[in-house]
Motif scaffolding. Structure first.
Motif, PDB file in Angstrom:
ATOM      1  N   SER A  47       0.842  -1.208   0.000  1.00  0.00           N
ATOM      2  CA  SER A  47       0.000   0.000   0.000  1.00  0.00           C
ATOM      3  C   SER A  47       0.876   1.257   0.000  1.00  0.00           C
ATOM      4  O   SER A  47       0.485   2.293  -0.532  1.00  0.00           O
ATOM      5  CB  SER A  47      -0.945   0.007   1.200  1.00  0.00           C
ATOM      6  N   TYR A  48       2.073   1.132   0.575  1.00  0.00           N
ATOM      7  CA  TYR A  48       3.002   2.268   0.580  1.00  0.00           C
ATOM      8  C   TYR A  48       3.849   2.296  -0.701  1.00  0.00           C
ATOM      9  O   TYR A  48       4.032   3.338  -1.307  1.00  0.00           O
ATOM     10  CB  TYR A  48       3.954   2.183   1.782  1.00  0.00           C
ATOM     11  N   THR A  49       4.339   1.121  -1.078  1.00  0.00           N
ATOM     12  CA  THR A  49       5.388   1.096  -2.114  1.00  0.00           C
ATOM     13  C   THR A  49       4.845   0.903  -3.520  1.00  0.00           C
ATOM     14  O   THR A  49       5.509   1.242  -4.492  1.00  0.00           O
ATOM     15  CB  THR A  49       6.396  -0.039  -1.834  1.00  0.00           C
ATOM     16  N   LYS A  50       3.612   0.320  -3.621  1.00  0.00           N
ATOM     17  CA  LYS A  50       3.079   0.020  -4.968  1.00  0.00           C
ATOM     18  C   LYS A  50       1.725   0.682  -5.191  1.00  0.00           C
ATOM     19  O   LYS A  50       1.041   0.347  -6.174  1.00  0.00           O
ATOM     20  CB  LYS A  50       2.916  -1.501  -5.143  1.00  0.00           C
ATOM     21  N   ALA A  51       1.321   1.532  -4.279  1.00  0.00           N
ATOM     22  CA  ALA A  51       0.007   2.173  -4.379  1.00  0.00           C
ATOM     23  C   ALA A  51      -1.103   1.134  -4.563  1.00  0.00           C
ATOM     24  O   ALA A  51      -2.078   1.362  -5.277  1.00  0.00           O
ATOM     25  CB  ALA A  51      -0.024   3.203  -5.507  1.00  0.00           C
ATOM     26  N   ASP A  52      -0.920  -0.023  -3.905  1.00  0.00           N
ATOM     27  CA  ASP A  52      -1.905  -1.116  -4.008  1.00  0.00           C
ATOM     28  C   ASP A  52      -2.664  -1.181  -2.679  1.00  0.00           C
ATOM     29  O   ASP A  52      -2.107  -1.589  -1.659  1.00  0.00           O
ATOM     30  CB  ASP A  52      -1.151  -2.417  -4.287  1.00  0.00           C
ATOM     31  N   ASN A  53      -3.947  -0.822  -2.723  1.00  0.00           N
ATOM     32  CA  ASN A  53      -4.732  -0.733  -1.485  1.00  0.00           C
ATOM     33  C   ASN A  53      -5.430  -2.033  -1.113  1.00  0.00           C
ATOM     34  O   ASN A  53      -6.202  -2.053  -0.143  1.00  0.00           O
ATOM     35  CB  ASN A  53      -5.800   0.367  -1.627  1.00  0.00           C
ATOM     36  N   SER A  54      -5.160  -3.102  -1.861  1.00  0.00           N
ATOM     37  CA  SER A  54      -5.934  -4.326  -1.626  1.00  0.00           C
ATOM     38  C   SER A  54      -5.683  -4.906  -0.217  1.00  0.00           C
ATOM     39  O   SER A  54      -6.503  -5.660   0.292  1.00  0.00           O
ATOM     40  CB  SER A  54      -5.609  -5.376  -2.692  1.00  0.00           C
ATOM     41  N   CYS A  55      -4.583  -4.528   0.418  1.00  0.00           N
ATOM     42  CA  CYS A  55      -4.299  -5.024   1.770  1.00  0.00           C
ATOM     43  C   CYS A  55      -4.740  -4.038   2.857  1.00  0.00           C
ATOM     44  O   CYS A  55      -4.528  -4.291   4.042  1.00  0.00           O
ATOM     45  CB  CYS A  55      -2.792  -5.294   1.911  1.00  0.00           C
ATOM     46  N   VAL A  56      -5.326  -2.936   2.442  1.00  0.00           N
ATOM     47  CA  VAL A  56      -5.623  -1.879   3.416  1.00  0.00           C
ATOM     48  C   VAL A  56      -6.992  -2.097   4.044  1.00  0.00           C
ATOM     49  O   VAL A  56      -8.022  -1.908   3.384  1.00  0.00           O
ATOM     50  CB  VAL A  56      -5.555  -0.480   2.766  1.00  0.00           C
ATOM     51  N   VAL A  57      -6.999  -2.524   5.300  1.00  0.00           N
ATOM     52  CA  VAL A  57      -8.230  -2.455   6.086  1.00  0.00           C
ATOM     53  C   VAL A  57      -8.427  -0.965   6.354  1.00  0.00           C
ATOM     54  O   VAL A  57      -7.582  -0.316   6.982  1.00  0.00           O
ATOM     55  CB  VAL A  57      -8.086  -3.224   7.414  1.00  0.00           C
ATOM     56  N   ALA A  58      -9.504  -0.408   5.836  1.00  0.00           N
ATOM     57  CA  ALA A  58      -9.686   1.040   5.916  1.00  0.00           C
ATOM     58  C   ALA A  58      -9.714   1.505   7.369  1.00  0.00           C
ATOM     59  O   ALA A  58     -10.264   0.813   8.241  1.00  0.00           O
ATOM     60  CB  ALA A  58     -10.976   1.442   5.205  1.00  0.00           C
TER      61      ALA A  58
END
Ligand code: URC
Length: 311
Positions: A47-58
């Motif tokens: 989520s930090y390095t690849k702008a991939d939010n799929s692991c982000v529990v909001a």
């Protein structure tokens, strides 16, 4: 863009989640009011390095979870247990979340007494003091092997004594102007944090939180440690803030066997005797103390801190 650094630490969550809960036992009510911080760690790098939010529990989901557990947790009135319940929930629910850091500030609502009888549903904010709880749940080896560190305490407990406090025989050099004094005002705003190791014989799980509290009794520890703070403050013939702090933590270790370590942070809120001699008035400014008129100074203050660890 070439990357010059790597992600060496990452933790995120929701802060300042304010929640109040009323527990009704017939027409006798209980109330808790908390400010909660939830921070999570785990496999969240992308989520930090690849702008991939799929692991982000909001963080919005974390806020909702605080409200949901405020409704459903049997431990909502017991802040350390509620913090453990929240932390265990996050590492159990999300396989990629390995650590949860839960901080709770518990506001003070004391039951009002009417004609000496505790009222059923009326409460008073009778002091600035707050409970502070800091729980770190570590499920790096899987949620079934979760471990937790639990720190509990209080802050903003304002106390003052008008005697029984001296400050003498301190180091003097050419930069020293402070006069020694045998009797002075001592006032401080107590911050206390103590570590309560969880019982090694009870596996840490949501289901075992009741059993853990049966062994530790967090409510009793909170009451007894606060009583120790007040009693030692009042009765110690204080040689310094440092010495009184140390005596307080020793007393707490004696009273509360469940505590392995205590820390205190004590601002020395100075009260400076006012020189009234220009007005022909004697304000007892000398070594023996006994002044009657003081200037309470907001700043600067001393700041005395220490940790005492059980041998
Ligand atoms: O209790 C005290 N500790 C200090 O270290 C200190 N320093 C100071 O100026 N006054 C005090 N009082």
């Amino acid at each position: 863009m070439s990357e010059l650094g790597f992600l060496s630490a990452a933790r995120y969550g929701k802060d300042l989640v304010r929640v109040a809960r009323v527990v009704r036992d017939g027409d006798k009510h209980y109330v808790a009011e908390y400010t909660v911080r939830v921070l999570l760690e785990g496999d969240i790098e992308k989520s930090y390095t690849k702008a991939d939010n799929s692991c982000v529990v909001a963080t919005d989901t974390m806020k909702n979870t605080v409200y949901i557990l405020a409704k459903t947790s049997p431990h909502v009135l017991n802040p350390p247990l509620f913090a453990l319940h929240l932390g265990l929930h996050f590492v159990n629910k999300y396989a990629h979340i390995h650590k949860a850091f839960i901080d709770i500030i518990a506001l003070k609502w004391s039951r009002i007494e009417v004609n000496g009888k505790p009222h059923k549903w009326s409460f008073v904010r009778d002091g600035d003091e707050k409970g502070v709880i800091s729980v770190a749940v570590d499920a790096t080896s899987g949620p079934e092997n979760a471990k937790a560190s639990v720190q509990v305490g209080l802050k903003d407990l304002l106390v003052l004594k008008t005697s029984g406090s001296a400050f003498e025989d301190f180091y003097r050099d050419e930069n020293t102007t402070l006069a020694p004094v045998k009797d002075r005002i001592f006032s401080t705003s107590v911050t206390l944090d103590y570590t309560v190791p969880l019982p090694p014989n009870i596996p840490l799980s949501i289901d075992n939180l009741g059993a853990i509290d049966k062994e530790l009794d967090f409510a009793k520890i909170a009451t007894e440690s606060k009583n120790d703070v007040l009693e030692v403050f009042a009765t110690d013939e204080s040689a310094s803030v440092q010495a009184t702090l140390y005596n307080t933590l020793q007393k707490i270790l004696k009273t509360c066997p469940a505590i392995s370590e205590g820390s205190m942070s004590l601002p020395n809120k100075h009260y400076i005797p006012v020189n009234l001699s220009p007005f022909g008035l004697d304000n007892n400014l000398g070594y023996d103390g006994g002044a009657e008129v003081f200037h309470p100074v907001a700043d600067p203050s001393g700041l005395i801190t220490a940790t005492v660890t059980r041998k």
